[in-house]
Write a protein that holds these residues in place. Structure first.
Motif, PDB file in Angstrom:
ATOM      1  N   ARG A  87       1.330  15.783   9.788  1.00  0.00           N
ATOM      2  CA  ARG A  87       0.297  14.754   9.689  1.00  0.00           C
ATOM      3  C   ARG A  87       0.836  13.415  10.176  1.00  0.00           C
ATOM      4  NH1 ARG A  87      -4.425  15.378   6.705  1.00  0.00           N
ATOM      5  NH2 ARG A  87      -4.855  13.358   7.664  1.00  0.00           N
ATOM      6  N   GLY A  88       1.085  13.329  11.484  1.00  0.00           N
ATOM      7  CA  GLY A  88       1.579  12.101  12.087  1.00  0.00           C
ATOM      8  C   GLY A  88       0.595  10.956  12.009  1.00  0.00           C
ATOM      9  N   ASP A  89      -0.674  11.270  11.743  1.00  0.00           N
ATOM     10  CA  ASP A  89      -1.691  10.238  11.610  1.00  0.00           C
ATOM     11  C   ASP A  89      -1.590   9.502  10.275  1.00  0.00           C
ATOM     12  OD1 ASP A  89      -2.528  12.789  10.464  1.00  0.00           O
ATOM     13  OD2 ASP A  89      -4.451  11.823  10.047  1.00  0.00           O
ATOM     14  N   VAL A  90      -0.853  10.049   9.336  1.00  0.00           N
ATOM     15  CA  VAL A  90      -0.687   9.411   8.021  1.00  0.00           C
ATOM     16  C   VAL A  90       0.562   8.544   8.088  1.00  0.00           C
ATOM     17  CG1 VAL A  90      -0.350   9.795   5.550  1.00  0.00           C
ATOM     18  CG2 VAL A  90      -1.822  11.345   6.866  1.00  0.00           C
ATOM     19  N   CYS A  91       0.346   7.232   8.191  1.00  0.00           N
ATOM     20  CA  CYS A  91       1.495   6.336   8.348  1.00  0.00           C
ATOM     21  C   CYS A  91       1.369   5.069   7.501  1.00  0.00           C
ATOM     22  CB  CYS A  91       1.697   5.975   9.816  1.00  0.00           C
ATOM     23  SG  CYS A  91       0.286   5.185  10.575  1.00  0.00           S
ATOM     24  N   ALA A  92       0.392   5.026   6.584  1.00  0.00           N
ATOM     25  CA  ALA A  92       0.174   3.805   5.806  1.00  0.00           C
ATOM     26  C   ALA A  92       0.350   4.061   4.312  1.00  0.00           C
ATOM     27  CB  ALA A  92      -1.227   3.260   6.077  1.00  0.00           C
ATOM     28  N   HIS A  93       0.933   3.059   3.662  1.00  0.00           N
ATOM     29  CA  HIS A  93       1.005   3.110   2.194  1.00  0.00           C
ATOM     30  C   HIS A  93       0.841   1.705   1.640  1.00  0.00           C
ATOM     31  CE1 HIS A  93       5.181   1.880   0.616  1.00  0.00           C
ATOM     32  NE2 HIS A  93       5.157   1.507   1.872  1.00  0.00           N
ATOM     33  N   TYR A  94       0.476   1.672   0.362  1.00  0.00           N
ATOM     34  CA  TYR A  94       0.285   0.414  -0.350  1.00  0.00           C
ATOM     35  C   TYR A  94       1.509   0.214  -1.238  1.00  0.00           C
ATOM     36  CZ  TYR A  94      -1.656  -2.700  -3.958  1.00  0.00           C
ATOM     37  OH  TYR A  94      -1.862  -3.724  -4.855  1.00  0.00           O
ATOM     38  N   PRO A  95       2.503  -0.572  -0.763  1.00  0.00           N
ATOM     39  CA  PRO A  95       3.757  -0.707  -1.493  1.00  0.00           C
ATOM     40  C   PRO A  95       3.628  -1.388  -2.854  1.00  0.00           C
ATOM     41  CG  PRO A  95       3.737  -2.186   0.394  1.00  0.00           C
ATOM     42  CD  PRO A  95       2.509  -1.333   0.489  1.00  0.00           C
ATOM     43  N   GLY A  96       2.606  -2.182  -3.051  1.00  0.00           N
ATOM     44  CA  GLY A  96       2.419  -2.828  -4.361  1.00  0.00           C
ATOM     45  C   GLY A  96       2.002  -1.835  -5.427  1.00  0.00           C
ATOM     46  N   GLY A  97       1.324  -0.794  -5.007  1.00  0.00           N
ATOM     47  CA  GLY A  97       0.917   0.281  -5.892  1.00  0.00           C
ATOM     48  C   GLY A  97       0.047  -0.148  -7.065  1.00  0.00           C
ATOM     49  N   PHE A  98      -0.121   0.801  -7.959  1.00  0.00           N
ATOM     50  CA  PHE A  98      -0.966   0.565  -9.128  1.00  0.00           C
ATOM     51  C   PHE A  98      -0.439  -0.591  -9.961  1.00  0.00           C
ATOM     52  CE2 PHE A  98      -2.445   1.373 -13.463  1.00  0.00           C
ATOM     53  CZ  PHE A  98      -3.814   1.365 -13.232  1.00  0.00           C
ATOM     54  N   GLN A  99       0.873  -0.755  -9.981  1.00  0.00           N
ATOM     55  CA  GLN A  99       1.465  -1.838 -10.758  1.00  0.00           C
ATOM     56  C   GLN A  99       0.937  -3.199 -10.292  1.00  0.00           C
ATOM     57  OE1 GLN A  99       5.778  -2.220 -10.366  1.00  0.00           O
ATOM     58  NE2 GLN A  99       5.881  -2.490 -12.574  1.00  0.00           N
ATOM     59  N   GLU A 100       0.998  -3.469  -8.995  1.00  0.00           N
ATOM     60  CA  GLU A 100       0.501  -4.747  -8.478  1.00  0.00           C
ATOM     61  C   GLU A 100      -1.007  -4.864  -8.689  1.00  0.00           C
ATOM     62  OE1 GLU A 100       1.015  -7.334  -4.504  1.00  0.00           O
ATOM     63  OE2 GLU A 100      -0.017  -5.422  -4.167  1.00  0.00           O
ATOM     64  N   TRP A 101      -1.729  -3.778  -8.400  1.00  0.00           N
ATOM     65  CA  TRP A 101      -3.189  -3.776  -8.524  1.00  0.00           C
ATOM     66  C   TRP A 101      -3.612  -4.203  -9.927  1.00  0.00           C
ATOM     67  CZ3 TRP A 101      -6.958  -2.892  -4.904  1.00  0.00           C
ATOM     68  CH2 TRP A 101      -8.251  -2.662  -5.372  1.00  0.00           C
ATOM     69  N   SER A 102      -3.023  -3.568 -10.937  1.00  0.00           N
ATOM     70  CA  SER A 102      -3.411  -3.876 -12.313  1.00  0.00           C
ATOM     71  C   SER A 102      -2.916  -5.247 -12.754  1.00  0.00           C
ATOM     72  CB  SER A 102      -2.949  -2.779 -13.275  1.00  0.00           C
ATOM     73  OG  SER A 102      -1.557  -2.642 -13.239  1.00  0.00           O
ATOM     74  N   GLN A 103      -1.711  -5.656 -12.329  1.00  0.00           N
ATOM     75  CA  GLN A 103      -1.193  -6.966 -12.692  1.00  0.00           C
ATOM     76  C   GLN A 103      -2.022  -8.090 -12.092  1.00  0.00           C
ATOM     77  OE1 GLN A 103       2.951  -6.861 -11.505  1.00  0.00           O
ATOM     78  NE2 GLN A 103       3.573  -5.889 -13.417  1.00  0.00           N
ATOM     79  N   ARG A 104      -2.677  -7.831 -10.979  1.00  0.00           N
ATOM     80  CA  ARG A 104      -3.525  -8.839 -10.339  1.00  0.00           C
ATOM     81  C   ARG A 104      -4.909  -8.898 -10.979  1.00  0.00           C
ATOM     82  NH1 ARG A 104      -3.118  -9.936  -4.786  1.00  0.00           N
ATOM     83  NH2 ARG A 104      -1.121 -10.771  -4.221  1.00  0.00           N
ATOM     84  N   GLY A 105      -5.150  -8.038 -11.967  1.00  0.00           N
ATOM     85  CA  GLY A 105      -6.438  -8.052 -12.672  1.00  0.00           C
ATOM     86  C   GLY A 105      -7.558  -7.352 -11.943  1.00  0.00           C
ATOM     87  N   GLU A 106      -7.212  -6.508 -10.974  1.00  0.00           N
ATOM     88  CA  GLU A 106      -8.243  -5.776 -10.240  1.00  0.00           C
ATOM     89  C   GLU A 106      -8.839  -4.677 -11.128  1.00  0.00           C
ATOM     90  OE1 GLU A 106      -9.413  -6.723  -7.396  1.00  0.00           O
ATOM     91  OE2 GLU A 106      -7.870  -8.207  -6.971  1.00  0.00           O
ATOM     92  N   LYS A 107     -10.034  -4.247 -10.781  1.00  0.00           N
ATOM     93  CA  LYS A 107     -10.718  -3.219 -11.554  1.00  0.00           C
ATOM     94  C   LYS A 107      -9.920  -1.910 -11.533  1.00  0.00           C
ATOM     95  CE  LYS A 107     -15.029  -0.702 -11.885  1.00  0.00           C
ATOM     96  NZ  LYS A 107     -16.286  -0.362 -11.246  1.00  0.00           N
TER      97      LYS A 107
END
Length: 110
Positions: A87-107
């Protein structure tokens, strides 16, 4: 450590929010099921690293698959596994992950 060659796209929180809102990003959470049910980014699907199956990754023309975990390490490992399985088309990730998402107060979805 990256096992397979290729570009890695680090998606920041704003780009992720925009892509989820407009439907251009398909988010795959690679944390374990117990972590996922305790809370995850809305719209994410689960493909746990412990039993990761690259064949279960979405493949939708015009949409980008982004991998996510708690803080960016497991999503990079899953990215390598996806590439190893073709799956060479899969090349992106969200390095902040759930930890950053929740710490930023996102839903958070439970």
């Amino acid at each position: 450590m990256v096992l397979t060659p290729g570009k890695v796209e680090n998606i920041d929180i704003e780009e992720l929010k925009l892509g989820l809102a407009d439907g251009s990003i398909l988010l795959v959470d690679v944390r374990e099921p117990n972590e996922f049910v305790a809370g995850h980014i809305p719209g994410a699907t689960l493909n746990p690293l412990q039993s990761f199956d690259a064949s279960r990754l979405p493949d939708v023309p015009g949409k980008r698959v982004v991998l996510s975990c708690r803080s960016g390490k497991r999503s990079l490992t899953a990215l390598d596994l996806a590439r190893l399985f073709g799956r060479g088309d899969v090349c992106a990730h969200y390095p902040g992950g759930f930890q950053e998402w929740s710490q930023r107060g996102e839903k958070v979805e439970i």
